[in-house]
Motif scaffolding. Structure first.
Motif, PDB file in Angstrom:
ATOM      1  N   TYR A 138      -1.640  -0.294   2.819  1.00 42.71           N
ATOM      2  CA  TYR A 138      -1.441  -1.648   3.309  1.00 42.71           C
ATOM      3  C   TYR A 138      -1.758  -2.646   2.212  1.00 42.71           C
ATOM      4  O   TYR A 138      -2.465  -2.336   1.255  1.00 42.71           O
ATOM      5  CB  TYR A 138      -2.366  -1.931   4.506  1.00 42.71           C
ATOM      6  CG  TYR A 138      -1.990  -1.137   5.736  1.00 42.71           C
ATOM      7  CD1 TYR A 138      -1.050  -1.614   6.638  1.00 42.71           C
ATOM      8  CD2 TYR A 138      -2.579   0.096   5.982  1.00 42.71           C
ATOM      9  CE1 TYR A 138      -0.700  -0.874   7.764  1.00 42.71           C
ATOM     10  CE2 TYR A 138      -2.236   0.838   7.104  1.00 42.71           C
ATOM     11  CZ  TYR A 138      -1.293   0.348   7.988  1.00 42.71           C
ATOM     12  OH  TYR A 138      -0.946   1.077   9.087  1.00 42.71           O
ATOM     13  N   LEU A 142      -4.175  -6.231   5.233  1.00 45.68           N
ATOM     14  CA  LEU A 142      -3.914  -5.231   6.279  1.00 45.68           C
ATOM     15  C   LEU A 142      -2.830  -5.659   7.271  1.00 45.68           C
ATOM     16  O   LEU A 142      -2.745  -5.112   8.360  1.00 45.68           O
ATOM     17  CB  LEU A 142      -5.202  -4.862   7.030  1.00 45.68           C
ATOM     18  CG  LEU A 142      -6.284  -4.168   6.216  1.00 45.68           C
ATOM     19  CD1 LEU A 142      -7.547  -4.008   7.037  1.00 45.68           C
ATOM     20  CD2 LEU A 142      -5.800  -2.813   5.726  1.00 45.68           C
ATOM     21  N   SER A 144       0.566  -5.986   6.267  1.00 44.88           N
ATOM     22  CA  SER A 144       1.862  -5.452   5.857  1.00 44.88           C
ATOM     23  C   SER A 144       1.626  -4.260   4.931  1.00 44.88           C
ATOM     24  O   SER A 144       0.512  -4.023   4.476  1.00 44.88           O
ATOM     25  CB  SER A 144       2.679  -6.530   5.139  1.00 44.88           C
ATOM     26  OG  SER A 144       1.999  -6.962   3.982  1.00 44.88           O
ATOM     27  N   GLY A 145       2.699  -3.551   4.652  1.00 44.19           N
ATOM     28  CA  GLY A 145       2.600  -2.420   3.745  1.00 44.19           C
ATOM     29  C   GLY A 145       2.348  -2.875   2.325  1.00 44.19           C
ATOM     30  O   GLY A 145       2.706  -3.985   1.935  1.00 44.19           O
ATOM     31  N   SER A 146       1.727  -2.005   1.539  1.00 38.49           N
ATOM     32  CA  SER A 146       1.469  -2.308   0.143  1.00 38.49           C
ATOM     33  C   SER A 146       2.772  -2.281  -0.640  1.00 38.49           C
ATOM     34  O   SER A 146       3.602  -1.397  -0.438  1.00 38.49           O
ATOM     35  CB  SER A 146       0.507  -1.288  -0.453  1.00 38.49           C
ATOM     36  OG  SER A 146       0.390  -1.465  -1.846  1.00 38.49           O
TER      37      SER A 146
END
Length: 167
Positions: A138, A142, A144-146
């Protein structure tokens, strides 16, 4: 200028920071109108192959870094959060400690459970129950996706440990 140094293929041309790739037009301008023009057309696949190999090498380095970060996180908890499901919690403190130790020591990675080589999933048996663990990537918030799991400053890892029946 075209490369003609030892260890490099002739007629390949360097990339630059701005294009992050081969500057085809600059090489074409150098060769345009010369007998080497035909050679440029023939040699481009070799140059593209070198560029592809560089990208593949960079990707392999990135995957290796992700793998090392995941292993460190799984073993130490550094770099993320660890979540357990109600099924894992119901194992009690002693069961939870044993499961956590098995997750930290897990090293049975193969193509079936780790197809990308990132060491982000594992499964094992504990007291007759199948346990799954999974690392997700993330952004720092936290929400959204990394964008880049290989960058620890841009990634917050979340390790979830669960009973397979809870999946």
């Amino acid at each position: 200028m075209l490369w003609k140094t030892k260890g490099q293929r002739p007629w390949c041309f360097p990339s630059n920071k701005k294009t992050r790739g081969h500057d085809i037009m600059a090489a074409f301008r150098v060769l345009q109108g010369s007998p080497a023009r035909l050679r440029l057309q023939v040699m481009l696949p070799d140059c593209a192959g070198e560029h592809f190999m560089d990208k593949e090498k960079n990707q392999n380095e990135k995957v290796g870094r992700i793998r090392r970060l995941n292993d460190r996180f799984r073993r130490s908890g550094i770099g993320g959060d660890i979540l357990i499901t109600p099924g894992i919690q119901s194992l009690g403190d002693e069961g939870l400690q044993k499961v956590a130790a098995k997750v930290a020591e897990f090293d049975q990675f193969d193509h079936d459970n780790d197809p990308h080589g990132e060491h982000d999933f594992g499964a094992f048996d504990h007291d007759g129950q199948r346990i799954f663990w999974k690392i997700d990537y993330y952004g720092p918030d936290l929400m959204s996706g990394s964008e880049d799991p290989s960058d620890p400053d841009a990634t917050r890892r979340v390790l979830t440990i669960m009973l397979a029946s809870e999946y």
